[in-house]
Design an enzyme around this catalytic site. Structure first.
Site, PDB file in Angstrom:
ATOM      1  N   GLU A   1       0.870  -1.173   0.000  1.00 52.50           N
ATOM      2  CA  GLU A   1       0.000   0.000   0.000  1.00 52.50           C
ATOM      3  C   GLU A   1       0.905   1.219   0.000  1.00 52.50           C
ATOM      4  O   GLU A   1       1.434   1.609   1.042  1.00 52.50           O
ATOM      5  CB  GLU A   1      -0.933  -0.022   1.224  1.00 52.50           C
TER       6      GLU A   1
ATOM      7  N   CYS B   1      -1.931   9.100   2.626  1.00 54.09           N
ATOM      8  CA  CYS B   1      -1.506   8.527   1.339  1.00 54.09           C
ATOM      9  C   CYS B   1      -2.494   8.821   0.226  1.00 54.09           C
ATOM     10  O   CYS B   1      -2.120   8.801  -0.947  1.00 54.09           O
ATOM     11  CB  CYS B   1      -1.292   7.026   1.477  1.00 54.09           C
TER      12      CYS B   1
END
Length: 469
Positions: A218, A252
């Protein structure tokens, strides 16, 4: 240094203990897994205030409401969803058997992989540790979590409270500096999930490859927001500002830059400024305005500004000055690809504004660059919305919003290409941490004898009749 070496020396015995515990109970029952999830839920409720305080200490100021929304509530929602659906997920999936291979039955069973390694980052250290933990426990695994050294108070607290609730051969937390993380990534886990920077993800994947450990990465990248030609600017600016100011942009999936029709740039700048200053009437001593995590990250962000200004960018500061590590939101105009702020994931309260002519140019700008973790489009024309979905690639998309797709437990979360690989959250998390094992079952009668050697004309006729249809 000595403490780090002690942590490294303890890794292999810890993995061995978890492997032994898994072998003793390789298929935990639904009731056992539900009990684990219940324990985790109760633990988060009990330690909520301590966790909020720990994050506040690590950040120097972490907005309490942001911790509640993005860490505590998100984790509890994930547990609730998993507990609600776990028994359904665990059921074997019936599959068909072609008539040529009868009599037989086929099914897919979902078997725990074993020991899962999780490397959690500093920006959301609770949710990005608990989220994978929920998926791994739901699938019946043992879990080792490497917490970030950048959040020492929170990391130590997570280690302490999980140790109170779970035996170390079920859930274990590892602390330590970067070299401990490097050793952790080299362990022969049954699956390794890493959340963090793309540059570090390459090292993690390389280390895991030595043991052929499957990885879920991720990562992040530069997630664009596209403002259409006719969307009300107040709608777009408000929702982009929410995504960019949450956790001071240290997310993110935060909007990394915004593509604006060239005739609407000034309108966007004015509207965005008004929205941010409405969200945060003052920067000084504002408990709602989260600080940059540490001086190293603050200096990195200041370096982006200096580099951009030296190469001709116009920097618009939305507050007069920073306060300690509370860094003022900034818009950057006239940026170019030579600037670091347009090359690296920003991960902070800086937002470049890139003008475009025509939606095709906006799509080309996005598609000419590495595929991002998220993409945000603002516009109410449904045909253009569909074009965004079809003509661009990203890990996930929000239409007329930012970030909230990550909070949907019934949808997978993951990147594509440079922004990551694999998925988790909800059912996808259960599947990621399970082996979908194909099972063919036959009993006493063996119809397959018809295709055993010695081969002859009867077999050729059978092949013609049954297989060459």
């Amino acid at each position: 240094m000595q403490q780090n070496q002690q942590q490294i020396d303890a890794l292999e015995p810890l993995l061995a203990a978890q492997r032994a515990a898994f072998r003793a109970n390789p298929m935990p029952s639904a009731e056992q897994r539900l009990a684990w999830l219940k324990t985790l839920r109760e633990l988060i409720h009990q330690e909520k205030d301590a966790l909020i305080a720990a994050l506040h200490a690590d950040f120097s100021n972490r907005a309490e409401s942001e911790t509640m929304l993005a860490e505590i509530m998100a984790s509890l929602n994930g547990i609730h969803y998993a507990r609600k659906n776990l028994k359904k997920w665990m059921k074997p999936s019936k599959r068909s058997v072609d008539m040529s291979f009868q009599p037989a039955k086929a099914k897919v069973i979902y078997q725990p992989l074993g020991v899962i390694g999780v490397i959690s980052p500093w920006n959301y250290p609770l949710f990005l540790a608990f989220g994978p933990l929920i998926g791994a426990l739901s699938a019946g695994n043992r879990v080792m979590i490497k917490m970030s050294e950048a959040t020492p108070v929170t990391s130590q607290l997570v280690k302490d409270i999980l140790a109170k609730a779970f035996p170390e051969d079920l859930v274990a937390v590892v602390l330590g500096e970067a070299e401990v993380g490097q050793a952790f990534s080299r362990l022969p886990f049954d699956h390794l999930l890493f959340t963090g920077a793309t540059s570090i993800g390459k090292h993690v994947m390389r280390a895991a490859a030595e043991n052929l450990v499957p990885v879920t990465l991720e990562l992040g990248g530069k997630s664009p927001a596209i403002i259409s030609a006719d969307v009300p600017m107040a709608d777009a600016a408000e929702r982009i500002a929410f995504g960019k100011t949450m956790n001071a942009g240290q997310t993110c999936v935060a909007p990394d830059y915004v593509l604006v029709p060239e005739g609407r740039v000034e309108e966007f700048v004015d509207t965005y400024r008004q929205v941010v200053q409405r969200f945060y009437p003052t920067l000084a001593n504002n408990p709602d305005y989260t600080a940059v995590i540490n001086e190293r990250q603050l200096n990195r962000l200041k370096g982006y500004i200096s580099d951009a200004e030296s190469k001709g960018a116009q920097v618009i500061r939305l507050f007069d000055k920073d306060q300690d590590r509370r860094m003022a939101q900034c818009l950057l105009l006239n940026t170019t690809d030579e600037m670091k702020v347009m090359q690296d994931e920003i991960f902070g309260p800086l937002l470049p504004v890139v003008p475009y002519r025509g939606i095709e140019q906006a799509f080309s700008y996005v598609n000419d660059r590495p595929r991002p973790l998220a993409l945000y489009y603002f516009g109410y024309d449904k045909a253009e919305q569909e074009r965004v979905l079809v003509e661009t690639h990203s890990g996930g998309v929000c239409i007329n919003d930012t970030m909230l797709h990550v909070a949907q437990d019934d949808m997978p979360f993951g990147g594509v290409g440079p922004s990551g690989m694999g998925h988790y959250h909800g059912h996808e998390g259960f599947l990621t941490f399970s082996k979908a094992k194909a099972v063919l079952i036959k009993q006493r009668f063996n119809g397959a004898r018809l295709i055993y050697p010695p081969y002859g004309k009867p077999l050729q006729k059978l092949i013609q009749k049954l297989f060459l249809r």
